[in-house]
Structures are given as C-alpha cells and as structure tokens.
Design an enzyme around this catalytic site. Sequence first.
Site: not given
Ligand code: NDP
Ligand code: 2IT
Length: 450
Positions: A94, A115, A118, A130, A169-170, A214, A382
């Site tokens: 997952k 992951q 976590k 992943k 998603g991520d 999240t 999820s």
């Molecule tokens: P999104 O794509 O929704 O948002 C990512 C954000 O981070 C955007 O503002 C993006 O800017 C910025 N960003 C991405 N890459 C870079 C970079 N190289 N340098 C600076 N800024 C950057 O992703 P999420 O919010 O889903 O994910 C954010 C983080 O949280 C990741 O590390 C992900 O692995 C983690 N995560 C996500 C979960 C989820 O449920 N979605 C769960 C747990 C962890 P821009 O708009 O310019 O691309």
């Molecule tokens: O980093 C993370 O935990 C996620 N991107 C969410 C993964 C999921 O299966 O919901």
Amino acid sequence: MTADMKAYAKKVLADIIAKDPDQKEFHNTAKEVLTSIIPVLEAHPEYKDDKLLERFFEPERTIIFRVPWTDDKGELQVNRGFRVQMSSAIGPYKGGLRFHPSVNLSILKFLATEQVLKNALSGLPIGGGKGGSDFDPKGKSDGEVMRFCQSFMTELYRHIGADIDVPAGDIGVGGREIGYLFGQYKRIRDAYEAGVLTGKGLTFGGSLARTEATGYGLLYFVKHMLDDAKINIKGKTVVVSGSGNVATYAIEKAQQMGAKVVACSDSNGYVYDPDGIDLALVKDIKEVRRGRIKEYIKKRKKAKYTEGCKGVWTIKCDIALPCATQNELDLESAKILVKNGVKAVGEGANMPCTLDAIDFLQKKKVLFAPAKAANVGGVSVSALEMTQNSERLPWTFEEVDERLKVIMANSYKKAKDAAEQYGVKGNLLAGANLAGFAKVAEAMHAQGWV
Ligand code: NDP
Ligand code: 2IT
C-alpha cells in the site's frame, strides 16, 4: 551483544551502499532506520539468522516499465513507470504514486521503506509500496494527463489488486489522476474492483475525509506532542511549506485550532502574509486553477512573494510544518528556525528534514514529529477507504474523522511509548522506527524465510 548487533547493522548498510552506490535517498533512509532499531535486534538475536535486515531493505519486487503517450500535438512521448513492492508482511502493498520529473528508483525505494514502517504504525493491515513516474504533470492539459494515466495503468494493472497492491496519490497525483487511473483499470479488468486504488472521487468509492486526512492528521499528532509539553497551539505562529494536498489541509486544521499560519510555498517560491494565509485563495489558485503561489499577492496587498522555496524557513514562527518534499529543510534552515525561537517541527512531507537538521533540532530540544508517525493519517484513511469498499458502505465525514483522530493518537502513543521502552525517551523518530520495525520484523520472522 550491543557491539554484535551494531556491527550487523553497519555491515548491512555498507552492503546496501556498495550494491547501489547511486541511491543516495535510499541510503539516507537505511541509515536513519538502522541507527534507531538496534534495541529490537538485541531483544531478538534470532533476527540475525533470519537475515531480517537484508530482507527488510530488499524490495519484494520492483517493476519498471515504459509509458508511451501522445501529447496534444500528436507527438509521442516516452516516460518511465515504476512500482516498488517493498513489503507484504502485514498486508497488501500500500502506498502512493508520485508523478514528478525527479522520480527514480532511489527515491521510490526510500519512500517505500518509509511507507512500510508508517503503515505498521497505522495499526491497520497494510504492507508498503510506492510507485510513480518521471512524468511532469505541470503545464499538461487534462487530455495529456488522461492519456498518460491510461498508458501507465495499461502496464500497472497486472501487478495490482485489492488484495495485492493498492496504489493511491502522492506528489503530482491527486483526484484527477486517480480517476483516470481507475477508469482505465476498470476498463481493462472489466470488473468493478473499487478497492484497487484509494483517493477515488466521492461518486465512485472514494472516502470522505481522505483529501483532508494527511494534513488534518498531522495537526492532530502535533497537538498531542504540544499538549504533552504544555504548549497551547492557539495563537501560535505557523509556517507551512508547500501548497499541495498535505499543506492545504495542514493549514486548514491549524487555523481551525486557532493558530496563525503566515506562510506557504510551492516549488518556485513562498508567500508571507502577516495577516494570516487566506486559505480559500490558496485553494482557488492551486486546486481550481492549478496556478502558481506567486499569484496570491495579486489579491492580498500586504502579502509578499519571494522567489526560492528554502527562504520560507527564515520566517519567524513557533511551529514549522514542512509539507512539500524530501530534504527541503536542511541544517542551515534548522539553525535559523532555532535562532528565531521555533518550538516544534512537524513533518507532513516524507523525510522533509535532512538527518543533520533533525539531529540539530533534537539537540536544541525542539519538539520533533517524524513523518512516518505524523503523516500516517493519509494512508490510514486510504485503508479506511478500502474497508468501506469491501463492505460496500460509505461512512460519514464525522465517522472517518473520528477514526482518524484515534489513529493519530495511537501513532503518537506508539512512538512515544517505544522511545521510552527502549531508553530513548522523547525521541519520537527513534520511537516510530522502533515500533514500526518491531511489528514488521515479528511478522517476517513468523512467516519464515521468504
Ligand atoms: P502535491 O503534489 O499535492 O503538493 C506538493 C507540494 O510541494 C506543491 O506545493 C509543490 O509545488 C511542492 N513541491 C513538490 N516538489 C517540490 C520540490 N522539489 N521543491 C519544492 N517544492 C516542491 O503533493 P502532496 O501534498 O500529496 O505531497 C507532499 C508531501 O507529502 C510529499 O512528500 C508526499 O510524499 C507526502 N505525503 C503525502 C500524502 C498524501 O496523502 N498525499 C500522505 C503522506 C505524505 P509545485 O506546485 O510547484 O509543484
Ligand atoms: O506517503 C504516503 O503515505 C502517501 N502518499 C499516501 C499513501 C496512500 O496509500 O494513501
């Protein structure tokens, strides 16, 4: 004994580095985990004969594939797709899919390892994986994103399933992408297997509160940590990096808890708003128009935009929440935060703080909420989405949110208790690694040498 297990961990790390010398992100995770988990190995010398560490850090399966798709000009584009199926010890693989030009095997192995631990902390029956692609969704039309997702799924479908591997998603993969991926999966399989993906739209098997999970979960976790330290979040100044899914709902919950969020960012730069971030405006720019955070200052006259994302950590705050990407908060930034009086750092993104930054923050007695325990809310909801899909019954927002609160309270307690139990009281990062690893290792041991 201590020396023995330390030597074992050291050898495993050296082998990991020698085998894949270019996988820096993966090395960092291995180092972070291996330095924390020695006490579990000492309590279970049999794990050495099991070659448990060698197996833990070797993905069960890694799939790499070609993704050809046609752009709006009719030209063929070719990207690379990946799925790292890291561990199925406690449940089906997952974990999310990331679409970003930086995606490579090292980053995905680091994320998949995080992951696994976590997901163990979530208390739910999910293994770890992943995946993703070096495809850059930025600037692409909906049609291009759809054709990419369809091509990606045309290969991925054979490797996933509700009891096999459940992507979500991520970075770069949100509701739009999951919708296209699900549509293509359903078409190929000719069956309605809702539990094969999570983060789906609410009209076709998605869970209420998954979008928020999240970011909300991060704040629930941080609040437990602050409560324990007798710090009231109300009225505190917060800086959040990113403006994507995690950042947006971290800001929302922080504001609901009475904190003042003064900054957020994207990969180009950051905005500082002394009156507090206008979240409706951020959502309109990022979620609706898919624009740049720079546009924020057109509507908010007192706000200031600065190019470059690292500068966001120079803003004075009580609580810093890195919610963008890995290694975005380094030692230099940590030093500035401490100088400015930061009280707590909570990781919304996966491994956003570098190892030396974490070390420094912990030495300076800054409360530190590690990603694998603090951002577990997303994958947990999820898993609740999978449950709802299995029972074919949707739950209310309140029901999901209540369960999320319990999961975050447990995640905090597990990390805190494990830290205490193993003699590293207050170190939630070590506690999270210890608690997560102990569970996965026990399951691996019980299942024999596979
Ligand atoms: P999104 O794509 O929704 O948002 C990512 C954000 O981070 C955007 O503002 C993006 O800017 C910025 N960003 C991405 N890459 C870079 C970079 N190289 N340098 C600076 N800024 C950057 O992703 P999420 O919010 O889903 O994910 C954010 C983080 O949280 C990741 O590390 C992900 O692995 C983690 N995560 C996500 C979960 C989820 O449920 N979605 C769960 C747990 C962890 P821009 O708009 O310019 O691309
Ligand atoms: O980093 C993370 O935990 C996620 N991107 C969410 C993964 C999921 O299966 O919901």
